[in-house]
Motif scaffolding. Structure first.
Motif, PDB file in Angstrom:
ATOM      1  N   SER A 161     -26.262  90.780  97.010  1.00 35.02           N
ATOM      2  CA  SER A 161     -25.216  91.611  96.415  1.00 35.02           C
ATOM      3  C   SER A 161     -25.605  93.091  96.511  1.00 35.02           C
ATOM      4  CB  SER A 161     -24.995  91.226  94.952  1.00 35.02           C
ATOM      5  OG  SER A 161     -26.184  91.436  94.202  1.00 35.02           O
ATOM      6  N   PRO A 162     -24.619  94.008  96.413  1.00 39.89           N
ATOM      7  CA  PRO A 162     -24.941  95.436  96.521  1.00 39.89           C
ATOM      8  C   PRO A 162     -25.990  95.916  95.529  1.00 39.89           C
ATOM      9  CG  PRO A 162     -22.577  95.112  96.724  1.00 39.89           C
ATOM     10  CD  PRO A 162     -23.160  93.783  96.348  1.00 39.89           C
ATOM     11  N   ASP A 163     -25.995  95.358  94.319  1.00 43.92           N
ATOM     12  CA  ASP A 163     -26.981  95.784  93.326  1.00 43.92           C
ATOM     13  C   ASP A 163     -28.304  95.036  93.440  1.00 43.92           C
ATOM     14  OD1 ASP A 163     -26.449  93.271  92.273  1.00 43.92           O
ATOM     15  OD2 ASP A 163     -25.488  94.012  90.441  1.00 43.92           O
ATOM     16  N   ARG A 165     -28.998  92.027  92.699  1.00 47.43           N
ATOM     17  CA  ARG A 165     -29.288  91.074  91.617  1.00 47.43           C
ATOM     18  C   ARG A 165     -28.860  89.645  91.910  1.00 47.43           C
ATOM     19  NH1 ARG A 165     -27.542  94.734  86.307  1.00 47.43           N
ATOM     20  NH2 ARG A 165     -29.097  96.405  86.633  1.00 47.43           N
ATOM     21  N   GLU A 184     -36.598  91.267  89.290  1.00 47.21           N
ATOM     22  CA  GLU A 184     -37.231  92.437  89.900  1.00 47.21           C
ATOM     23  C   GLU A 184     -38.469  92.053  90.698  1.00 47.21           C
ATOM     24  OE1 GLU A 184     -37.993  95.641  87.271  1.00 47.21           O
ATOM     25  OE2 GLU A 184     -35.920  95.791  86.552  1.00 47.21           O
ATOM     26  N   SER A 209     -19.329  96.619 100.390  1.00 48.14           N
ATOM     27  CA  SER A 209     -19.725  97.602  99.386  1.00 48.14           C
ATOM     28  C   SER A 209     -19.117  97.336  98.018  1.00 48.14           C
ATOM     29  CB  SER A 209     -19.359  99.007  99.855  1.00 48.14           C
ATOM     30  OG  SER A 209     -17.972  99.102 100.116  1.00 48.14           O
ATOM     31  N   GLY A 211     -19.001  94.260  96.819  1.00 47.93           N
ATOM     32  CA  GLY A 211     -19.605  93.014  96.368  1.00 47.93           C
ATOM     33  C   GLY A 211     -18.865  91.779  96.801  1.00 47.93           C
TER      34      GLY A 211
END
Length: 298
Positions: A161-163, A165, A184, A209, A211
């Motif tokens: 995913s873009p983030d 996570r 993390e 972008s 998601g």
């Protein structure tokens, strides 16, 4: 390029007739698309503006290419990880993967925002759930490969995913896309079914972008776009059955480049699908994400 519509029409941009076209990645600084033909052991580099095509032959079946931060590629071959340098054309072995599983081979891969690579393995006969999901990162001692999940007959995807996570992974014969939370530290948690297909098999997946998840459908002749919640937003039909993976490139990353395959299609089917194995493109409204690089840390 075709104009953006509610249902884009894919355009054939390279008549290659690949046996098993796969793994496209866009290298923006070169304005080129790299992809592989697994069965033919080929790495291809295509320049959409000039139509120039350059090809290299790998030592064995080549299944993915992931750009590294030194201009080379982390390259997945059937039995292990290699470094491929397009400047010299050389392949150098980094690490064997699953030597205890001689009937397995590597399959698809991706890079996350931390510069780690994720990839899967599969049963070469596509019958037994002997595949697994791995992460690889560069350390002072060399490449460190860690095992994270198992039970896959044909692992595919993966995509982040873009983030950073969530990790999305397919088990193609099960017709399922799974989602994991990524910690993390790079551990996978909270496995769940993200989406299930009723017609065709999920192959490569990639995120844009916003998601959204774009899934190429093997045996289904289409690309499906899912929202981050797993709702089908769009289905883009193709003139061939075996659609393998999407990569975003071009100006503003608003062109979806899509690989396809002739593998598994009879002569009769190929007669009705003369474009099978070619490279396609269509325009998208939501841009893709810049291609991340594998972090060598040197």
């Amino acid at each position: 390029m075709p104009q953006t519509t509610a249902t884009p029409t894919p355009e054939c941009v390279l008549d290659l007739k690949a046996t098993l076209g796969e793994g496209p990645v866009w290298i923006d600084k070169e304005k080129t698309l790299y992809f592989v033909d697994i069965t033919e052991k080929k790495v291809h580099r295509f320049h959409p503006d000039t139509k120039d095509l350059k090809s290299w032959t790998a030592p064995e079946r080549v299944v993915f290419l992931l750009p590294a931060d030194d201009g080379s590629f982390l390259c997945g071959l059937a039995k292990g990880l290699y470094r491929f340098d397009p400047r010299s054309g050389e392949f150098a072995q980094h690490a064997l993967v699953e030597p205890e599983q001689p009937s397995n081979r590597l399959n698809d891969g991706c890079v996350d925002a931390q510069g780690r690579a994720w990839f899967g393995t599969m049963d070469d006969g596509e019958e037994k759930p002997t595949g697994a999901i791995y992460c690889v990162r560069q350390t002072e001692g060399g490449l460190a490969v860690s095992h994270h999940d198992e039970g896959y007959t044909v692992s595919n995807g993966p995509a982040v995913s873009p983030d950073g996570r969530q990790l999305y992974v397919c088990d193609s014969p099960e017709q399922r896309i799974y989602a994991f939370d990524v910690t993390e530290a790079g551990e996978l948690k909270n496995e769940r079914v993200f989406a299930e297909l009723l017609d065709g098999y999920p192959d490569g997946v990639v995120t844009d972008s916003a998601g959204n998840i774009w899934c190429a459908v093997w045996g289904g002749g289409r690309v499906i776009c899912f929202s981050p919640e797993g709702k089908e937003l769009r289905s883009v039909p193709f003139p061939c059955s075996n659609v393998t993976k999407v990569a975003f490139g071009g100006e503003g990353l608003r062109t979806a480049y899509v690989t396809t395959a002739q593998k598994g299609l009879s002569r009769e089917v190929l007669a009705h699908e003369p474009l099978a194995g070619n490279l396609f493109a269509f325009s998208v409204e939501v841009p893709g994400l810049p291609q991340r690089e594998f972090r060598l840390g040197k």
